[in-house]
Design a protein around this motif. Sequence first.
Motif, mmCIF file in Angstrom:
data_model
loop_
_atom_site.group_PDB
_atom_site.id
_atom_site.type_symbol
_atom_site.label_atom_id
_atom_site.label_comp_id
_atom_site.label_asym_id
_atom_site.label_seq_id
_atom_site.Cartn_x
_atom_site.Cartn_y
_atom_site.Cartn_z
ATOM 1 N N GLU A 181 10.510 13.216 -10.068
ATOM 2 C CA GLU A 181 11.103 12.513 -11.209
ATOM 3 C C GLU A 181 11.043 13.324 -12.503
ATOM 4 O O GLU A 181 11.278 12.787 -13.581
ATOM 5 C CB GLU A 181 10.371 11.183 -11.434
ATOM 6 C CG GLU A 181 10.537 10.185 -10.309
ATOM 7 C CD GLU A 181 9.726 8.915 -10.537
ATOM 8 O OE1 GLU A 181 8.899 8.864 -11.468
ATOM 9 O OE2 GLU A 181 9.930 7.967 -9.752
ATOM 10 N N SER B 196 0.339 6.939 -5.068
ATOM 11 C CA SER B 196 0.414 6.948 -6.519
ATOM 12 C C SER B 196 -0.799 7.711 -7.044
ATOM 13 O O SER B 196 -1.924 7.460 -6.620
ATOM 14 C CB SER B 196 0.418 5.514 -7.051
ATOM 15 O OG SER B 196 0.452 5.524 -8.447
ATOM 16 N N LYS C 97 6.952 12.487 -7.068
ATOM 17 C CA LYS C 97 8.135 11.651 -6.806
ATOM 18 C C LYS C 97 9.436 12.353 -7.169
ATOM 19 O O LYS C 97 10.495 11.737 -7.110
ATOM 20 C CB LYS C 97 8.021 10.346 -7.593
ATOM 21 C CG LYS C 97 6.886 9.452 -7.123
ATOM 22 C CD LYS C 97 6.768 8.230 -8.016
ATOM 23 C CE LYS C 97 5.628 7.331 -7.566
ATOM 24 N NZ LYS C 97 5.392 6.246 -8.538
#
Length: 133
Positions: free
Chosen positions: A16, A3, A14
């Motif tokens: 996203e 992260s 990720k």
Amino acid sequence: MASWANPTVDRLAKDEVPAGEFCGLVVNCSWPMPADVVARYEAFRGELVAAMPAEAYIYPASTLHCTACTLKAFTSGGPLAGAEARDAARARWEPVLEAARKMEAWPAAPFHLRMRAPTLEGSAGIFRFEDVD
């Protein structure tokens, strides 16, 4: 998966971030990098990946370039929603870049740059370039 402290980098890592959510404008040169630079960078990158914590994002060689000027950082100002907004931004900047290209001080091609050692700049490692012409 690691992260990242930067939420944008975290989402990018990720996968996203939908296409078109971010838009920036960078004047760059030396992209893609010459094959010898890519090969040396990939060896260096491998050492970094092995030595750095999992939270460190090490950009792939395909993203290497020499930034001459950042006119709009992709992380600032939000997205340019839709093709119409992107076309309007392009229409604003193309005349500026065309006028700059006509200036006597605009560098003529080809020109030669030397990649220097990487340095840490805030939260990122960057390579500085030296104009050797």
